[in-house]
Design a protein around this motif. Structure first.
Motif, mmCIF file in Angstrom:
data_model
loop_
_atom_site.group_PDB
_atom_site.id
_atom_site.type_symbol
_atom_site.label_atom_id
_atom_site.label_comp_id
_atom_site.label_asym_id
_atom_site.label_seq_id
_atom_site.Cartn_x
_atom_site.Cartn_y
_atom_site.Cartn_z
ATOM 1 N N MET A 2 109.151 42.193 63.504
ATOM 2 C CA MET A 2 107.740 42.540 63.613
ATOM 3 C C MET A 2 107.290 43.162 62.288
ATOM 4 N N PHE A 3 106.047 42.839 61.902
ATOM 5 C CA PHE A 3 105.414 43.447 60.739
ATOM 6 C C PHE A 3 104.138 44.127 61.192
ATOM 7 N N GLN A 4 103.833 45.272 60.561
ATOM 8 C CA GLN A 4 102.611 46.000 60.869
ATOM 9 C C GLN A 4 101.935 46.445 59.580
ATOM 10 N N THR A 5 100.616 46.614 59.657
ATOM 11 C CA THR A 5 99.847 47.113 58.516
ATOM 12 C C THR A 5 99.033 48.331 58.933
ATOM 13 N N ASP A 6 98.740 49.157 57.960
ATOM 14 C CA ASP A 6 97.853 50.305 58.129
ATOM 15 C C ASP A 6 97.144 50.479 56.789
ATOM 16 N N TRP A 7 95.973 51.077 56.785
ATOM 17 C CA TRP A 7 95.254 51.281 55.530
ATOM 18 C C TRP A 7 94.380 52.521 55.620
ATOM 19 N N SER A 8 94.014 53.010 54.445
ATOM 20 C CA SER A 8 93.108 54.149 54.358
ATOM 21 C C SER A 8 92.334 54.051 53.054
ATOM 22 N N VAL A 9 91.141 54.654 53.028
ATOM 23 C CA VAL A 9 90.247 54.604 51.872
ATOM 24 C C VAL A 9 89.815 56.021 51.523
ATOM 25 N N ASP A 10 89.765 56.329 50.227
ATOM 26 C CA ASP A 10 89.134 57.576 49.787
ATOM 27 C C ASP A 10 88.296 57.322 48.544
ATOM 28 N N HIS A 11 87.528 58.297 48.169
ATOM 29 C CA HIS A 11 86.690 58.231 46.960
ATOM 30 C C HIS A 11 87.160 59.292 45.968
ATOM 31 N N GLU A 12 88.464 59.596 46.034
ATOM 32 C CA GLU A 12 89.070 60.653 45.205
ATOM 33 C C GLU A 12 90.166 60.088 44.311
ATOM 34 N N GLY A 13 90.113 58.811 43.992
ATOM 35 C CA GLY A 13 91.135 58.215 43.139
ATOM 36 C C GLY A 13 92.473 58.048 43.823
ATOM 37 N N ASP A 43 81.919 50.912 45.645
ATOM 38 C CA ASP A 43 82.310 51.085 44.252
ATOM 39 C C ASP A 43 82.905 52.478 44.045
ATOM 40 N N GLY A 44 84.070 52.521 43.421
ATOM 41 C CA GLY A 44 84.737 53.793 43.147
ATOM 42 C C GLY A 44 85.755 54.205 44.189
ATOM 43 N N ASP A 45 85.848 53.464 45.289
ATOM 44 C CA ASP A 45 86.835 53.791 46.324
ATOM 45 C C ASP A 45 88.237 53.414 45.877
ATOM 46 N N THR A 46 89.202 54.046 46.505
ATOM 47 C CA THR A 46 90.607 53.674 46.358
ATOM 48 C C THR A 46 91.124 53.319 47.743
ATOM 49 N N ILE A 47 91.842 52.211 47.821
ATOM 50 C CA ILE A 47 92.382 51.724 49.093
ATOM 51 C C ILE A 47 93.904 51.713 48.982
ATOM 52 N N ARG A 48 94.562 52.244 49.985
ATOM 53 C CA ARG A 48 96.025 52.115 50.068
ATOM 54 C C ARG A 48 96.350 51.364 51.355
ATOM 55 N N VAL A 49 97.169 50.328 51.220
ATOM 56 C CA VAL A 49 97.613 49.519 52.359
ATOM 57 C C VAL A 49 99.115 49.710 52.502
ATOM 58 N N TRP A 50 99.527 50.054 53.706
ATOM 59 C CA TRP A 50 100.945 50.192 54.024
ATOM 60 C C TRP A 50 101.383 48.995 54.855
ATOM 61 N N THR A 66 98.337 50.298 46.212
ATOM 62 C CA THR A 66 97.070 50.984 46.005
ATOM 63 C C THR A 66 96.160 50.118 45.147
ATOM 64 N N VAL A 67 94.884 50.015 45.558
ATOM 65 C CA VAL A 67 93.893 49.221 44.846
ATOM 66 C C VAL A 67 92.683 50.112 44.567
ATOM 67 N N HIS A 68 92.226 50.101 43.309
ATOM 68 C CA HIS A 68 91.025 50.842 42.933
ATOM 69 C C HIS A 68 89.866 49.854 42.843
ATOM 70 N N VAL A 69 88.770 50.146 43.541
ATOM 71 C CA VAL A 69 87.608 49.263 43.596
ATOM 72 C C VAL A 69 86.641 49.624 42.473
ATOM 73 N N ASP A 70 86.358 48.645 41.615
ATOM 74 C CA ASP A 70 85.390 48.835 40.535
ATOM 75 C C ASP A 70 84.519 47.595 40.460
ATOM 76 N N SER A 71 83.337 47.674 41.056
ATOM 77 C CA SER A 71 82.428 46.527 41.060
ATOM 78 C C SER A 71 81.204 46.761 40.181
ATOM 79 N N SER A 72 81.206 47.850 39.435
ATOM 80 C CA SER A 72 80.067 48.140 38.558
ATOM 81 C C SER A 72 80.422 47.782 37.111
ATOM 82 N N PRO A 73 79.422 47.345 36.340
ATOM 83 C CA PRO A 73 79.695 47.006 34.939
ATOM 84 C C PRO A 73 79.865 48.269 34.098
ATOM 85 N N ASP A 109 83.013 54.503 34.558
ATOM 86 C CA ASP A 109 83.409 55.656 35.376
ATOM 87 C C ASP A 109 84.638 55.409 36.235
ATOM 88 N N HIS A 110 84.844 54.162 36.672
ATOM 89 C CA HIS A 110 85.888 53.920 37.656
ATOM 90 C C HIS A 110 87.194 53.383 37.088
#
Length: 125
Positions: A2-13, A43-50, A66-73, A109-110
């Motif tokens: 069995m495989f499982q995933t979990d994730w969380s998002v913050d705006h603190e890097g 924009d500016g969020d950080t996502i961690r997927v386990w 861990t993925v850092h979201v940067d969609s701004s120029p 900024d990001h």
């Protein structure tokens, strides 16, 4: 197996993304070796997927990414011509331009800037 995933998002890097949230979801098709996740983000969020895996003997392995979201120029600001530390000068002839420097500030900024490419063009009337 069995495989499982979990994730969380913050705006603190990612500083608050230490442990999984405990909302583990089973991977729907383990033979596909992929899982689509619909993660709200801005924009500016950080996502961690386990991801954790269980084998037939009950052994467990866990990893994360861990993925850092940067969609701004990037931002280019404070563009000016300078000569002898005096900024905001005007060009009246090509000889003036030869003695001046183009000065500007560029940042993102990001994610920061890896390279800066710029060109100077003659704007004809």
């Amino acid at each position: 197996v069995m495989f499982q995933t979990d994730w969380s998002v913050d705006h603190e890097g990612g500083r608050t993304l230490i442990d999984p949230t405990g909302n583990w979801r089973n991977v729907t098709d383990i033979l596909a070796e992929e899982q689509a996740l619909d993660i709200p983000r801005q924009d500016g969020d950080t996502i961690r997927v386990w991801v954790r895996a269980f084998d037939v003997m009950g052994n467990v392995a866990e990893d994360n990414v861990t993925v850092h979201v940067d969609s701004s120029p990037p931002i280019v600001d404070d563009i000016s011509l300078t000569r002898h530390e005096i900024t905001g000068l005007a060009v009246h002839s090509s000889e003036d331009l030869f003695k001046m420097r183009v000065v500007f500030t560029a940042f993102d900024d990001h994610s920061g800037l890896h390279d800066i490419h710029w060109q100077l063009h003659d704007k004809k009337d």
